[in-house]
Motif scaffolding. Structure first.
Motif, PDB file in Angstrom:
ATOM      1  N   ALA A  68      50.561  18.431  57.249  1.00 59.06           N
ATOM      2  CA  ALA A  68      49.837  18.359  55.979  1.00 59.06           C
ATOM      3  C   ALA A  68      50.589  17.502  54.971  1.00 59.06           C
ATOM      4  O   ALA A  68      49.982  16.714  54.221  1.00 59.06           O
ATOM      5  CB  ALA A  68      49.611  19.758  55.424  1.00 59.06           C
ATOM      6  N   ALA A  69      51.917  17.627  54.948  1.00 56.64           N
ATOM      7  CA  ALA A  69      52.722  16.814  54.030  1.00 56.64           C
ATOM      8  C   ALA A  69      52.642  15.333  54.409  1.00 56.64           C
ATOM      9  O   ALA A  69      52.511  14.461  53.534  1.00 56.64           O
ATOM     10  CB  ALA A  69      54.170  17.296  54.049  1.00 56.64           C
ATOM     11  N   GLU A  70      52.694  15.041  55.725  1.00 55.80           N
ATOM     12  CA  GLU A  70      52.577  13.654  56.172  1.00 55.80           C
ATOM     13  C   GLU A  70      51.220  13.073  55.780  1.00 55.80           C
ATOM     14  O   GLU A  70      51.114  11.936  55.309  1.00 55.80           O
ATOM     15  CB  GLU A  70      52.741  13.588  57.692  1.00 55.80           C
ATOM     16  CG  GLU A  70      54.153  13.866  58.192  1.00 55.80           C
ATOM     17  CD  GLU A  70      54.243  13.725  59.702  1.00 55.80           C
ATOM     18  OE1 GLU A  70      53.791  12.683  60.223  1.00 55.80           O
ATOM     19  OE2 GLU A  70      54.744  14.647  60.354  1.00 55.80           O
ATOM     20  N   ARG A  71      50.172  13.884  55.965  1.00 54.99           N
ATOM     21  CA  ARG A  71      48.822  13.423  55.670  1.00 54.99           C
ATOM     22  C   ARG A  71      48.674  13.081  54.178  1.00 54.99           C
ATOM     23  O   ARG A  71      48.063  12.068  53.812  1.00 54.99           O
ATOM     24  CB  ARG A  71      47.821  14.499  56.084  1.00 54.99           C
ATOM     25  CG  ARG A  71      46.383  14.023  56.094  1.00 54.99           C
ATOM     26  CD  ARG A  71      45.456  15.114  56.590  1.00 54.99           C
ATOM     27  NE  ARG A  71      45.609  15.336  58.025  1.00 54.99           N
ATOM     28  CZ  ARG A  71      46.152  16.430  58.556  1.00 54.99           C
ATOM     29  NH1 ARG A  71      46.600  17.397  57.779  1.00 54.99           N
ATOM     30  NH2 ARG A  71      46.255  16.549  59.869  1.00 54.99           N
ATOM     31  N   GLN A  72      49.264  13.896  53.315  1.00 51.86           N
ATOM     32  CA  GLN A  72      49.191  13.641  51.875  1.00 51.86           C
ATOM     33  C   GLN A  72      49.870  12.335  51.501  1.00 51.86           C
ATOM     34  O   GLN A  72      49.389  11.585  50.642  1.00 51.86           O
ATOM     35  CB  GLN A  72      49.822  14.808  51.109  1.00 51.86           C
ATOM     36  CG  GLN A  72      49.010  16.088  51.163  1.00 51.86           C
ATOM     37  CD  GLN A  72      49.711  17.242  50.461  1.00 51.86           C
ATOM     38  OE1 GLN A  72      50.823  17.078  49.928  1.00 51.86           O
ATOM     39  NE2 GLN A  72      49.089  18.417  50.477  1.00 51.86           N
ATOM     40  N   VAL A  73      50.973  12.032  52.173  1.00 51.49           N
ATOM     41  CA  VAL A  73      51.690  10.780  51.875  1.00 51.49           C
ATOM     42  C   VAL A  73      50.842   9.580  52.283  1.00 51.49           C
ATOM     43  O   VAL A  73      50.709   8.605  51.527  1.00 51.49           O
ATOM     44  CB  VAL A  73      53.049  10.756  52.601  1.00 51.49           C
ATOM     45  CG1 VAL A  73      53.682   9.369  52.505  1.00 51.49           C
ATOM     46  CG2 VAL A  73      53.976  11.810  52.024  1.00 51.49           C
ATOM     47  N   PHE A  74      50.270   9.630  53.474  1.00 49.25           N
ATOM     48  CA  PHE A  74      49.429   8.514  53.924  1.00 49.25           C
ATOM     49  C   PHE A  74      48.249   8.293  52.983  1.00 49.25           C
ATOM     50  O   PHE A  74      47.903   7.157  52.642  1.00 49.25           O
ATOM     51  CB  PHE A  74      48.929   8.773  55.349  1.00 49.25           C
ATOM     52  CG  PHE A  74      49.978   8.605  56.410  1.00 49.25           C
ATOM     53  CD1 PHE A  74      50.687   7.416  56.525  1.00 49.25           C
ATOM     54  CD2 PHE A  74      50.272   9.630  57.294  1.00 49.25           C
ATOM     55  CE1 PHE A  74      51.659   7.255  57.494  1.00 49.25           C
ATOM     56  CE2 PHE A  74      51.238   9.482  58.271  1.00 49.25           C
ATOM     57  CZ  PHE A  74      51.938   8.291  58.364  1.00 49.25           C
TER      58      PHE A  74
END
Length: 523
Positions: free
Chosen positions: A486-492
Motif C-alpha cells: 500500500a505504501a509503494e502504491r501511494q508513492v507511484f
C-alpha cells in the motif's frame, strides 16, 4: 437496462441479499413505473446471445471428474426429471384448463420443466452445501435445457399440426444429443491447440469468448443440440485450461466473472420486466381462474420434482451395493435440498415467447397467451417462494460441508508441501548446474519463498492462529507485506500526479503490485 441491472445487483450483494431474487423483484417494480416502455423478451436474443456464454462459463468452471463421477444422478435429473415434469405438468394443465389441447399442454410442461440453477447454486456455495450436491445441481443445469428444448420443439410441432409422433420425438432427441456432443468434442481440441500456440493472453481469451457462440451456431445449423455442444466444448477447454499461461488464466478468470455477473443481472431483471406483456395477453380471462391455474401449475411443478427425486435417490442405493459403497450419503436432507432447488429462469420464458403465433393451418396457436402467463407465474413463484426460503431450509436441515472444507485444506497442505519440496530440489539442481557462482542471497530468497508456501498451507488448517491464539508467522508476513504494498502504491500514484511518472509506467507497476497482493489475499 444493463446499468440498472448492475446497480441493483451491486446493492444487493453489498447488503448480503440474493442478487437474482432482488433483481426479479426490481424488474416487477420497474414494470409499474409510469412511462416505462414494455420489454418483450426476444427468444432468439436470449437463446443465441445470453445462453451460450452462461452455459460455457458454468461448464468451464465445472470439474470434469466430479461430473463424471455423478453422471447417474445428473442424468436422472437432466433427462428423466425433465421428461417426467413435462408429462406431469402437461396432463395437469390438460385436465385443469378447459379447451386446452393435450399437445399444447405438453408445450407448457416442456417449457417449465428445466430449472435454472443459478440462484440455487449461488446460495448453495455460499452456505457450504456438500460438494456432491452442488455438483449434481450444476450438472443438471448444464444439460437439462437440451432435454427441455428438444421436448418443447416436438410438442410445438405436434400442437401446430406438423404430425410428430413419440417415435419421431425420441429419434430427434437422440440425434440432437449425440450430434451436439460430437460437435463439442470436435471443436474442443482444435480450439485448445490454437489457444496454446497464440502466445498472446488477450487473443487466447478472445478465442474462448467466441467458442460458445461458434459451438451453438454450428450445432443449431445442423439441427443438433446447441446447448450440449456448448457444454461439452466448455468442459473440454476448461479441463485443459491448466495448460495455458499464468497471465492468460488470470485475465480469463476475471473476464468471465465480470461478464457472467452482468449477463445474469440483466437476465433476472428482464424476467421481472415481462409482467406487462404477459398480462396484456390474458386480459380477457377471469382473474380468479388465472390465479387458480397459476397456483395448480406451480404446485404440480414443485411436487413433480419431489416425486421424482426421492425414488431416484433411494432406489439405486437400495438395489446396488456398489452405489452404496461409492457415493456419499447425506441422509434424507440431501434429497430435500435437491428437490427444493427447482427455481425456473429465463430459458423457460424465452421458450414460451418462441411459441409460434399461428399453426401450420394458419390458425392461432391454441392457448399461447395462457401458456405464456402460466410460464411467467411459475418462473416468478419458484424464484420468490423457493428462492427466498432456500437459505433458511439449508440452515434448518443443518446440511453443510465443514468436513469437506477441512479435508480440502489437508489435501492442499500436503500438495503444497510436496510441490514446495520439488521446487527446492529443482533449485538445488539448478544452482549446482550453473557454470558460475550464484549470489547466495538470490538462492536464499527463493528458498524462503518455497518454505513460506509450505508453512502457509499448513497454518491455514489452524485458522491462521497459533496454539495460544497468537498470529502465526505467515499471517504476520502477509499483513506487513500488504501494508508495504500500500505504501509503494501511494508513492507511484503521487509521482504520477506530480507528472514525474507516466500513466503507462504507473499501470505496469500497479499491475505487478496487484498480482502480488492478490496472491497474498488468497486464503
Amino acid at each position: 437496462m444493463p446499468v440498472a441491472a448492475v446497480a441493483v445487483a451491486g446493492l444487493s450483494r453489498r447488503s448480503g441479499l440474493s442478487a437474482p431474487l432482488v433483481l426479479v423483484i426490481a424488474g416487477l417494480l420497474f414494470s409499474f413505473v409510469p412511462g416505462m416502455p414494455e420489454f418483450e423478451l426476444d427468444p432468439e436474443f436470449v437463446l443465441y446471445v445470453f445462453l451460450p456464454p452462461l452455459l460455457f462459463s458454468a461448464a468451464w468452471q465445472s470439474s470434469y471428474y466430479d461430473l463424471r463421477e455423478n453422471v447417474r444422478p445428473i442424468a436422472l435429473l437432466s433427462i428423466g426429471l425433465v421428461l417426467f415434469t413435462t408429462f406431469a405438468v402437461g396432463y395437469a394443465a390438460y385436465l385443469l384448463v378447459p379447451g386446452l389441447p393435450l399437445a399444447a399442454a405438453f408445450v407448457l410442461g416442456a417449457i417449465v420443466a428445466p430449472p435454472d440453477a443459478v440462484a440455487a447454486v449461488s446460495v448453495a456455495q455460499r452456505l457450504g452445501l456438500p460438494r456432491r450436491t452442488v455438483t449434481i445441481l450444476v450438472g443438471e443445469s448444464l444439460f437439462n435445457d437440451a432435454t427441455a428444448l428438444t421436448a418443447f420443439r416436438v410438442a410445438v410441432a405436434a400442437a401446430a399440426g406438423a404430425g410428430f409422433t413419440l417415435l419421431d420425438g425420441t429419434g430427434r432427441f437422440l440425434f440432437a444429443a449425440v450430434a451436439g456432443a460430437a460437435i463439442g468434442l470436435v471443436l474442443g481440441p482444435p480450439l485448445h491447440w490454437l489457444r496454446t500456440r497464440l502466445n498472446d493472453p488477450l487473443v487466447e481469451n478472445g478465442v474462448a469468448v467466441l467458442a460458445p457462440f461458434a459451438a451453438y451456431l454450428i450445432a443449431e445449423a445442423l439441427h443438433a443440440s446447441g446447448v450440449i455442444a456448448v457444454v461439452v466444448s466448455g468442459l473440454y477447454l476448461g479441463h485443459r485450461f491448466t495448460e495455458s499461461a499464468a497471465v492468460t488464466r488470470l485475465i480469463g478468470h476475471s473476464f468471465w466473472k465480470v461478464v457472467i455477473f452482468v449477463l445474469e443481472s440483466v437476465v433476472f431483471l428482464i424476467i421481472g420486466l415481462q409482467l406487462p406483456a404477459v398480462l396484456d395477453g390474458v386480459s380477457g380471462h377471469g382473474w380468479a381462474s388465472l390465479a387458480w391455474y397459476a397456483l395448480v401449475i406451480f404446485v404440480v411443478t414443485v411436487a413433480a420434482r419431489f416425486v421424482w427425486v426421492f425414488p431416484a435417490a433411494y432406489l439405486p442405493r437400495l438395489f446396488s451395493a456398489r452405489i452404496r459403497d461409492r457415493e456419499a450419503w447425506n441422509g434424507w436432507q440431501g434429497p430435500v435440498v435437491v428437490s427444493w432447488a427447482g427455481m425456473r429462469g429465463v430459458v423457460s420464458l424465452a421458450a414460451a415467447f418462441a411459441i409460434p403465433i399461428l399453426t401450420s393451418s394458419r390458425e392461432p396457436f391454441p392457448g399461447r397467451d395462457l401458456i405464456l402467463f402460466l410460464t411467467f407465474t411459475t418462473v416468478l413463484a419458484t424464484l420468490l417462494v423457493q428462492g427466498m426460503t432456500f437459505p433458511a431450509l439449508i440452515r434448518l436441515l443443518g446440511i453443510g460441508s465443514a468436513r469437506e472444507e477441512y479435508t480440502d485444506r489437508v489435501a492442499e497442505a500436503g500438495a503444497q508441501h510436496a510441490a514446495a519440496q520439488a521446487a527446492l530440489e529443482r533449485l538445488e539442481e539448478l544452482v549446482a548446474a550453473e557454470p558460475g557462482p550464484i549470489d547466495e542471497t538470490v538462492a536464499e530468497r527463493l528458498r524462503q519463498l518455497a518454505e513460506y508456501r509450505q508453512l502457509r498451507a499448513w497454518e491455514r488448517l489452524g485458522g491462521g492462529t497459533g496454539p495460544e491464539g497468537e498470529e502465526v508467522p505467515t499471517n504476520t508476513y502477509r499483513r506487513l507485506r500488504q501494508e508495504m504494498l500500500a505504501a509503494e502504491r501511494q508513492v507511484f500514484i503521487r509521482l504520477r500526479d506530480e507528472r514525474r511518472l507516466g500513466d503507462e509506467v504507473l499501470n505496469r507497476v500497479l499491475h505487478d503490485l496487484d498480482l502480488e497482493e492478490a496472491a497474498l489475499d488468497r486464503d
